[in-house]
Design a protein around this motif. Structure first.
Motif, short mmCIF file in Angstrom:
data_model
loop_
_atom_site.label_atom_id
_atom_site.label_comp_id
_atom_site.label_asym_id
_atom_site.label_seq_id
_atom_site.Cartn_x
_atom_site.Cartn_y
_atom_site.Cartn_z
N SER A 102 0.84 -1.21 0.00
CA SER A 102 0.00 0.00 0.00
C SER A 102 0.87 1.25 0.00
CB SER A 102 -0.91 0.02 1.24
OG SER A 102 -0.13 0.24 2.41
N ASN A 103 0.26 2.35 -0.44
CA ASN A 103 0.98 3.63 -0.42
C ASN A 103 1.29 4.07 1.01
OD1 ASN A 103 0.83 3.72 -3.18
ND2 ASN A 103 -1.01 5.01 -3.23
N ALA A 104 0.35 3.78 1.93
CA ALA A 104 0.56 4.16 3.32
C ALA A 104 1.80 3.49 3.90
CB ALA A 104 -0.67 3.79 4.15
N LEU A 105 2.01 2.19 3.57
CA LEU A 105 3.19 1.50 4.08
C LEU A 105 4.46 1.96 3.37
CD1 LEU A 105 2.22 -2.20 4.88
CD2 LEU A 105 2.72 -0.31 6.42
N LYS A 106 4.34 2.34 2.12
CA LYS A 106 5.52 2.90 1.44
C LYS A 106 6.01 4.14 2.18
CE LYS A 106 4.56 1.35 -3.34
NZ LYS A 106 3.44 0.46 -3.07
N LYS A 107 5.07 4.92 2.66
CA LYS A 107 5.43 6.13 3.42
C LYS A 107 5.95 5.76 4.81
CE LYS A 107 3.53 10.50 5.19
NZ LYS A 107 3.94 10.27 6.59
N ALA A 108 5.18 4.90 5.50
CA ALA A 108 5.52 4.61 6.89
C ALA A 108 6.81 3.81 7.03
CB ALA A 108 4.36 3.84 7.54
N MET A 109 7.03 2.83 6.16
CA MET A 109 8.17 1.93 6.32
C MET A 109 9.41 2.39 5.54
SD MET A 109 6.31 -1.81 6.23
CE MET A 109 7.80 -2.65 6.78
N LEU A 110 9.19 3.10 4.45
CA LEU A 110 10.32 3.45 3.59
C LEU A 110 10.54 4.96 3.45
CD1 LEU A 110 9.66 0.86 0.73
CD2 LEU A 110 11.26 0.63 2.63
N GLY A 111 9.62 5.73 3.97
CA GLY A 111 9.77 7.17 3.90
C GLY A 111 9.45 7.78 2.54
N VAL A 112 8.70 7.04 1.72
CA VAL A 112 8.30 7.60 0.42
C VAL A 112 7.32 8.74 0.66
CG1 VAL A 112 7.17 7.12 -1.79
CG2 VAL A 112 8.64 5.38 -0.73
N ARG A 113 7.52 9.86 0.00
CA ARG A 113 6.65 11.01 0.18
C ARG A 113 5.34 10.79 -0.58
NH1 ARG A 113 10.75 15.45 -1.89
NH2 ARG A 113 11.05 13.71 -3.36
N GLY A 157 3.50 13.00 -1.66
CA GLY A 157 3.49 13.94 -2.77
C GLY A 157 4.10 13.32 -4.03
N THR A 158 5.12 12.50 -3.83
CA THR A 158 5.75 11.82 -4.97
C THR A 158 4.77 10.85 -5.61
OG1 THR A 158 7.94 12.01 -3.96
CG2 THR A 158 7.66 10.35 -5.68
N ILE A 159 4.08 10.09 -4.76
CA ILE A 159 3.12 9.12 -5.27
C ILE A 159 1.96 9.83 -5.97
CG2 ILE A 159 1.49 7.31 -4.61
CD1 ILE A 159 3.39 6.59 -2.32
N LYS A 160 1.51 10.93 -5.36
CA LYS A 160 0.39 11.67 -5.95
C LYS A 160 0.77 12.25 -7.31
CE LYS A 160 -2.96 15.33 -4.96
NZ LYS A 160 -3.41 16.35 -3.96
N LYS A 161 1.98 12.75 -7.42
CA LYS A 161 2.40 13.39 -8.67
C LYS A 161 2.76 12.38 -9.76
CE LYS A 161 5.77 16.71 -10.51
NZ LYS A 161 6.91 17.61 -10.15
N VAL A 216 3.55 3.43 -9.32
CA VAL A 216 4.40 2.76 -10.31
C VAL A 216 5.09 3.85 -11.13
CG1 VAL A 216 4.46 1.16 -12.25
CG2 VAL A 216 2.83 0.80 -10.36
N SER A 217 6.26 4.23 -10.68
CA SER A 217 6.99 5.31 -11.35
C SER A 217 8.45 5.25 -10.93
CB SER A 217 6.42 6.68 -10.97
OG SER A 217 6.60 6.94 -9.59
N GLU A 218 9.29 5.88 -11.74
CA GLU A 218 10.70 5.92 -11.42
C GLU A 218 10.94 6.70 -10.14
OE1 GLU A 218 14.96 7.05 -13.59
OE2 GLU A 218 13.08 7.94 -14.33
N ALA A 219 10.21 7.78 -9.96
CA ALA A 219 10.41 8.61 -8.78
C ALA A 219 10.08 7.84 -7.50
CB ALA A 219 9.56 9.87 -8.87
N THR A 220 8.96 7.12 -7.54
CA THR A 220 8.55 6.38 -6.34
C THR A 220 9.50 5.24 -6.02
OG1 THR A 220 6.21 6.94 -6.62
CG2 THR A 220 6.71 4.94 -5.37
N VAL A 221 9.89 4.46 -7.04
CA VAL A 221 10.75 3.32 -6.76
C VAL A 221 12.14 3.79 -6.32
CG1 VAL A 221 11.79 2.89 -9.06
CG2 VAL A 221 11.18 0.97 -7.59
N ARG A 222 12.56 4.95 -6.81
CA ARG A 222 13.83 5.52 -6.37
C ARG A 222 13.76 5.86 -4.87
NH1 ARG A 222 18.20 8.29 -8.62
NH2 ARG A 222 17.36 7.97 -10.72
N GLU A 223 12.65 6.46 -4.44
CA GLU A 223 12.50 6.79 -3.02
C GLU A 223 12.36 5.53 -2.17
OE1 GLU A 223 9.70 9.81 -2.02
OE2 GLU A 223 10.42 11.22 -3.54
#
Length: 416
Positions: free
Chosen positions: A308-319, A321-325, A329-336
């Protein structure tokens, strides 16, 4: 000298289990120079087993059988063997005593069915099975040998390695041996590899061959030579291995039976480095490939499955805002995911994967099979876009292997 493989079991014929026994036996026989002429699977019936044995004994000098030696009523191979060799079943006390010791070790008592399992053909030589209750059976007739083994794979493998092959080498030797060397590659398809090494393949002498064994994301190259001069054969294999490495060295990750995750582990140990995973669409598959190798705790720290997006943020610190933009499934998200994984999980390297495995969930911009990978390490962060198909299981397996290979290329200094 010709060999025949006969596997017994309804479960094989209806596709309930994969017949890995035949593959293992064929490999063991071929490596020693025996010519495997045929492989047949038959049902758990007297007629089926009898026909199979008769055909096998007429077709080859050596017959290897698996299946039908257990304690249940459908395990009738021993009775059919006794009938075929015109003998009777007798109680084998030594086998029963060993079975008693095995059960008593676990505080259990064998059943009457287990006692009946120890009724074996009178004229057979009994091969001790240290991995289970059913022994192997060695019988000879008209200059031919038949060996019957349990169908349980790890029991069969024990008997092949410790009883059957050593005895065949001694009593049924062959003049010409077969020796093989397997080169393991990743990152290029079969046709690409074949085109690159065509000069080597075209120059092989008649007694040598090259086989391509492709899988999702990997290709095994098996070089085989035949002859009676061990030193010459090993030199031929080494020479052709070096020629192939010169042409496709960037794709070679290992040799023999090593797997890609294990090869990466070897590299990480040499570097004194660690790895972790940050997985979405692969659901922990990459992590499981690492832990499938003994000793992986020396380099594999663990992983986060952040579906889930929530766990991407909570466990990995993915922003968010990055997911929303850019989308999950994106280079920016997988990089974070990869970079955040390094910080949160404390590993030197992190493999991250996020994608649409299918069969649903795709869009016009991101169809099913759109998958982003990233590897973050001391050298920086590297990303890769995959365009896979619509089969979910294949996509997950393919992605896992591609993620591993991206890390391998980083470790080998092949990614700029």
């Amino acid at each position: 000298m010709k060999a025949y493989i006969l596997t017994i079991g309804d479960e094989i014929l209806i596709g309930q289990v994969t017949d890995t026994n035949a593959t293992y036996m064929a490999t063991a026989l071929s490596e020693e120079g025996y010519e495997v002429v045929e492989h047949l699977s038959v049902s758990d019936t007297r007629a089926g087993i009898m026909r199979g044995i008769d055909h096998a004994m007429q077709s080859a000098d050596i017959v290897l059988i698996t299946g039908g030696l257990g304690p249940t009523k459908d395990d009738i191979t021993k009775k059919v063997l006794a009938d075929y060799f015109d003998t009777e079943l007798i109680f084998h006390q030594t086998t029963f005593d060993r079975l008693l010791r095995l059960y008593h070790r676990f505080g259990k008592e064998p059943t009457e069915a287990h006692r009946m399992q120890c009724a074996l053909p009178r004229d057979a030589e009994i091969l001790t099975n240290e991995r289970g209750t059913a022994p192997g059976i060695w019988m000879e007739k008209d200059g031919r040998v038949l060996v019957s083994m349990p169908g349980v794979p790890y029991e069969m493998r024990y008997l092949i390695n410790n009883e059957v092959m050593p005895r065949l080498r001694e009593e049924y030797p062959v003049d010409d041996k077969v020796r093989s060397l397997t080169i393991l590659t990743a990152g290029a398809g079969e046709s690409t590899i074949a085109e690159l090494i065509e000069p080597v393949e075209d120059s092989l002498p008649e007694h040598m061959s090259l086989a391509y064994l492709p899988n999702l994301g990997t290709v095994r190259l098996r070089i085989t030579t035949r002859g009676d001069d061990e030193e010459r054969m090993q030199a031929e294999l080494e020479d052709n291995k070096q020629q192939i490495e010169e042409l496709i060295g960037q794709y070679v990750y290992g040799y023999g039976r090593e797997n890609l995750a294990g090869a990466i582990g070897r590299r990480l140990i040499e570097k004194g480095a660690t790895v972790a995973t940050a997985e979405s669409c692969t659901g922990g598959t990459i992590a499981s490939l690492f832990t499938g190798n003994a000793g992986s705790s020396a380099y594999f720290l663990g992983g986060a499955v952040t579906y889930s997006n929530a766990l991407k943020k909570a466990m990995l610190g993915v922003r968010l805002g990055t997911i929303k933009k850019h989308g999950a499934v994106s280079e920016a998200t997988v990089r974070e995911m990869a970079e955040g994984g390094r910080k949160k999980l404390g590993a030197d390297y992190v493999i991250a994967a996020s994608g649409i495995a299918g069969p649903g969930g795709g869009t016009d911009d991101k169809p099913v099979g759109t998958i982003w990978l990233a590897v973050a390490g001391p050298e920086g962060t590297y990303t890769k876009l995959l365009r896979a198909g619509k089969d979910r299981k294949r996509n997950i397996t393919f992605t896992a292997h591609q993620g591993l290979d991206l890390l391998r290329r980083v470790l080998d200094g092949l990614v700029k």
